[in-house]
Motif scaffolding. Structure first.
Motif, PDB file in Angstrom:
ATOM      1  N   LEU A 199       0.835  -1.209   0.000  1.00  0.00           N
ATOM      2  CA  LEU A 199       0.000   0.000   0.000  1.00  0.00           C
ATOM      3  C   LEU A 199       0.868   1.256   0.000  1.00  0.00           C
ATOM      4  O   LEU A 199       0.573   2.222  -0.710  1.00  0.00           O
ATOM      5  CB  LEU A 199      -0.934   0.004   1.212  1.00  0.00           C
ATOM      6  CG  LEU A 199      -2.090  -0.987   1.188  1.00  0.00           C
ATOM      7  CD1 LEU A 199      -2.758  -1.064   2.554  1.00  0.00           C
ATOM      8  CD2 LEU A 199      -3.110  -0.612   0.113  1.00  0.00           C
ATOM      9  N   ALA A 200       1.940   1.247   0.781  1.00  0.00           N
ATOM     10  CA  ALA A 200       2.831   2.408   0.848  1.00  0.00           C
ATOM     11  C   ALA A 200       3.515   2.661  -0.494  1.00  0.00           C
ATOM     12  O   ALA A 200       3.721   3.806  -0.884  1.00  0.00           O
ATOM     13  CB  ALA A 200       3.883   2.207   1.939  1.00  0.00           C
ATOM     14  N   LYS A 230      -8.708   9.221   0.609  1.00  0.00           N
ATOM     15  CA  LYS A 230      -9.775   9.962   1.266  1.00  0.00           C
ATOM     16  C   LYS A 230     -10.964   9.046   1.540  1.00  0.00           C
ATOM     17  O   LYS A 230     -11.380   8.272   0.672  1.00  0.00           O
ATOM     18  CB  LYS A 230     -10.210  11.129   0.375  1.00  0.00           C
ATOM     19  CG  LYS A 230     -11.202  12.043   1.016  1.00  0.00           C
ATOM     20  CD  LYS A 230     -11.511  13.239   0.136  1.00  0.00           C
ATOM     21  CE  LYS A 230     -12.497  14.137   0.868  1.00  0.00           C
ATOM     22  NZ  LYS A 230     -12.813  15.307   0.074  1.00  0.00           N
ATOM     23  N   ALA A 231     -11.497   9.136   2.747  1.00  0.00           N
ATOM     24  CA  ALA A 231     -12.676   8.342   3.090  1.00  0.00           C
ATOM     25  C   ALA A 231     -13.855   8.813   2.253  1.00  0.00           C
ATOM     26  O   ALA A 231     -14.008  10.004   1.989  1.00  0.00           O
ATOM     27  CB  ALA A 231     -12.999   8.487   4.577  1.00  0.00           C
ATOM     28  N   LEU A 248      -8.913  -1.676   4.416  1.00  0.00           N
ATOM     29  CA  LEU A 248      -7.610  -1.169   3.976  1.00  0.00           C
ATOM     30  C   LEU A 248      -7.562  -0.879   2.479  1.00  0.00           C
ATOM     31  O   LEU A 248      -6.510  -0.577   1.940  1.00  0.00           O
ATOM     32  CB  LEU A 248      -6.508  -2.185   4.326  1.00  0.00           C
ATOM     33  CG  LEU A 248      -6.293  -2.454   5.810  1.00  0.00           C
ATOM     34  CD1 LEU A 248      -5.256  -3.555   6.002  1.00  0.00           C
ATOM     35  CD2 LEU A 248      -5.870  -1.181   6.533  1.00  0.00           C
ATOM     36  N   SER A 249      -8.705  -0.964   1.815  1.00  0.00           N
ATOM     37  CA  SER A 249      -8.726  -0.828   0.358  1.00  0.00           C
ATOM     38  C   SER A 249      -8.844   0.595  -0.148  1.00  0.00           C
ATOM     39  O   SER A 249      -9.004   0.803  -1.334  1.00  0.00           O
ATOM     40  CB  SER A 249      -9.851  -1.675  -0.228  1.00  0.00           C
ATOM     41  OG  SER A 249      -9.547  -3.037  -0.080  1.00  0.00           O
ATOM     42  N   GLY A 250      -8.822   1.583   0.711  1.00  0.00           N
ATOM     43  CA  GLY A 250      -8.705   2.936   0.206  1.00  0.00           C
ATOM     44  C   GLY A 250      -9.862   3.876   0.430  1.00  0.00           C
ATOM     45  O   GLY A 250      -9.708   5.065   0.233  1.00  0.00           O
ATOM     46  N   ILE A 305      -1.917  -5.830  -4.255  1.00  0.00           N
ATOM     47  CA  ILE A 305      -1.842  -5.829  -2.791  1.00  0.00           C
ATOM     48  C   ILE A 305      -2.119  -7.269  -2.343  1.00  0.00           C
ATOM     49  O   ILE A 305      -3.176  -7.817  -2.655  1.00  0.00           O
ATOM     50  CB  ILE A 305      -2.872  -4.865  -2.164  1.00  0.00           C
ATOM     51  CG1 ILE A 305      -2.822  -3.482  -2.824  1.00  0.00           C
ATOM     52  CG2 ILE A 305      -2.693  -4.777  -0.670  1.00  0.00           C
ATOM     53  CD1 ILE A 305      -1.523  -2.749  -2.686  1.00  0.00           C
ATOM     54  N   PRO A 306      -1.213  -7.902  -1.599  1.00  0.00           N
ATOM     55  CA  PRO A 306      -1.350  -9.324  -1.258  1.00  0.00           C
ATOM     56  C   PRO A 306      -2.332  -9.610  -0.111  1.00  0.00           C
ATOM     57  O   PRO A 306      -1.962 -10.200   0.913  1.00  0.00           O
ATOM     58  CB  PRO A 306       0.076  -9.726  -0.902  1.00  0.00           C
ATOM     59  CG  PRO A 306       0.682  -8.479  -0.353  1.00  0.00           C
ATOM     60  CD  PRO A 306       0.076  -7.359  -1.153  1.00  0.00           C
TER      61      PRO A 306
END
Length: 143
Positions: free
Chosen positions: A73-74, A134-135, A95-97, A80-81
């Motif tokens: 992610l970074a 951004k949420a 964690l998907s954004g 993304i595993p």
């Protein structure tokens, strides 16, 4: 893990709200995770206890997979595993954004645990490098 207190715990609360006047339906989820800390095998007390050894290895593997996810992610990697462990698979949505994440790290104040505390702080530093984005609101209108 029914035989031990040394395991990860994930609690997901899914919420849905409906506004009758506007017809807007809002939904969201709150993920609460209590992760077991990583341990050095020599400090785990596993010794010749095969169950405890497997438990320690499993905890460390899932934390390593979580670290791999944060690393990808970074780096804004195209892959993304998330499927590398049950833990990361469960956390994929949060964690998907389109959400926000907050991490607390508990450290032992003892000198004997300083090595594990340092590893935890390094892990937290890696997590801090991740920007999820951004949420976003999840609103649907029904009329």
């Amino acid at each position: 893990n029914s035989q031990s207190s040394r395991s990860h715990s994930v609690f997901v609360l899914r919420l849905r709200g409906y506004n009758e006047e506007s017809g807007a339906e809002v939904q969201g989820a709150l993920n609460l995770c209590d992760l077991a800390g990583s341990e050095r095998l020599d400090r785990s007390g596993a010794g010749s206890d095969a169950t405890r050894l497997r438990e320690t290895q499993s905890i460390n593997k899932s934390l390593s997979c979580l670290g791999d996810v944060f690393g990808a992610l970074a780096q804004k990697s195209s892959h993304i595993p998330f499927r590398n462990s049950k833990l990361t698979y469960l956390l994929q949505d949060c964690l998907s954004g389109d959400g926000k994440a907050l991490m607390f790290v508990n450290l032992s104040p003892t000198y004997a645990s300083s090595s594990e505390s340092l590893c935890s702080l390094r892990f937290a530093q890696r997590v801090n490098q991740v920007e999820l984005g951004k949420a976003t609101k999840h609103i649907q209108y029904k009329r």
